[in-house]
Design a protein around this motif. Sequence first.
Motif, PDB file in Angstrom:
ATOM      1  N   ARG A 118       6.891   2.647  -3.513  1.00  0.00           N
ATOM      2  CA  ARG A 118       7.558   1.600  -2.755  1.00  0.00           C
ATOM      3  C   ARG A 118       7.148   1.485  -2.140  1.00  0.00           C
ATOM      4  O   ARG A 118       5.971   0.256  -2.514  1.00  0.00           O
ATOM      5  CB  ARG A 118       8.608   2.864  -1.737  1.00  0.00           C
ATOM      6  N   GLU A 119       8.080   0.483  -1.848  1.00  0.00           N
ATOM      7  CA  GLU A 119       6.689  -0.426  -0.702  1.00  0.00           C
ATOM      8  C   GLU A 119       6.362   0.616   0.939  1.00  0.00           C
ATOM      9  O   GLU A 119       7.663   1.090   0.915  1.00  0.00           O
ATOM     10  CB  GLU A 119       8.005  -1.418  -0.176  1.00  0.00           C
ATOM     11  N   HIS A 120       5.768   0.371   1.070  1.00  0.00           N
ATOM     12  CA  HIS A 120       5.456   0.795   2.510  1.00  0.00           C
ATOM     13  C   HIS A 120       4.181  -0.138   3.444  1.00  0.00           C
ATOM     14  O   HIS A 120       3.920  -1.335   2.929  1.00  0.00           O
ATOM     15  CB  HIS A 120       4.483   2.070   2.501  1.00  0.00           C
ATOM     16  N   PHE A 121       4.209   0.317   5.234  1.00  0.00           N
ATOM     17  CA  PHE A 121       2.881  -0.701   5.671  1.00  0.00           C
ATOM     18  C   PHE A 121       2.482   0.032   6.727  1.00  0.00           C
ATOM     19  O   PHE A 121       1.751   1.332   6.208  1.00  0.00           O
ATOM     20  CB  PHE A 121       3.765  -1.331   6.794  1.00  0.00           C
ATOM     21  N   TYR A 122       1.238  -0.504   6.318  1.00  0.00           N
ATOM     22  CA  TYR A 122      -0.287  -0.448   6.903  1.00  0.00           C
ATOM     23  C   TYR A 122      -0.940  -1.078   7.939  1.00  0.00           C
ATOM     24  O   TYR A 122      -0.770  -2.366   8.203  1.00  0.00           O
ATOM     25  CB  TYR A 122      -1.580  -0.094   5.519  1.00  0.00           C
ATOM     26  N   PRO A 123      -1.951  -0.150   9.311  1.00  0.00           N
ATOM     27  CA  PRO A 123      -1.537  -1.399  10.258  1.00  0.00           C
ATOM     28  C   PRO A 123      -2.738  -2.742   9.327  1.00  0.00           C
ATOM     29  O   PRO A 123      -3.716  -2.514   8.346  1.00  0.00           O
ATOM     30  CB  PRO A 123      -3.035  -0.621  10.868  1.00  0.00           C
ATOM     31  N   LEU A 124      -2.876  -3.890   9.763  1.00  0.00           N
ATOM     32  CA  LEU A 124      -3.496  -5.076   9.551  1.00  0.00           C
ATOM     33  C   LEU A 124      -4.579  -4.864   9.740  1.00  0.00           C
ATOM     34  O   LEU A 124      -5.959  -5.599   8.545  1.00  0.00           O
ATOM     35  CB  LEU A 124      -3.681  -6.144  10.313  1.00  0.00           C
TER      36      LEU A 124
END
Length: 138
Positions: A118-124
């Motif tokens: 899936r799509e997910h976000f993480y700290p840059l």
Amino acid sequence: MPIALAEAGVRTFPVGQSNPRVTEYHALTNIRGYDDKASWCSSFVNWALDQAGIPGTGSALARSWLEWGEPLEAPVPGCIAVLSREDPGGWKGHVGFFLRADAEYVYLWGGNQLDEVREHFYPLAAVLAYRWPSQESS
């Protein structure tokens, strides 16, 4: 990317069961035969690239991608993003296909993201590198 995107929703099965598709992802790595309880983000990236005819790292370690292909100074959609996990200097990490970034987060398409593809976000700040296949890899 179309190959990786088509795997949307493949997920880890409950304890006592294992998703055979995840075991298939592991088959191209150094943890061939492992079930879906082993970390599988790198196995997924290896599998997706293999389906496109691009050799991967052959490793289930996310940070193995730090030495793969060519480094990119700035990300492009579909490139490989390598992230640290817990300790930036440690061995743990995460890897996936770059989708986009904003001021705080990098958004990836990958395996074993909340236990599924899936799509997910993480700290840059967790980004260690962006990589692209080298001419020798394709």
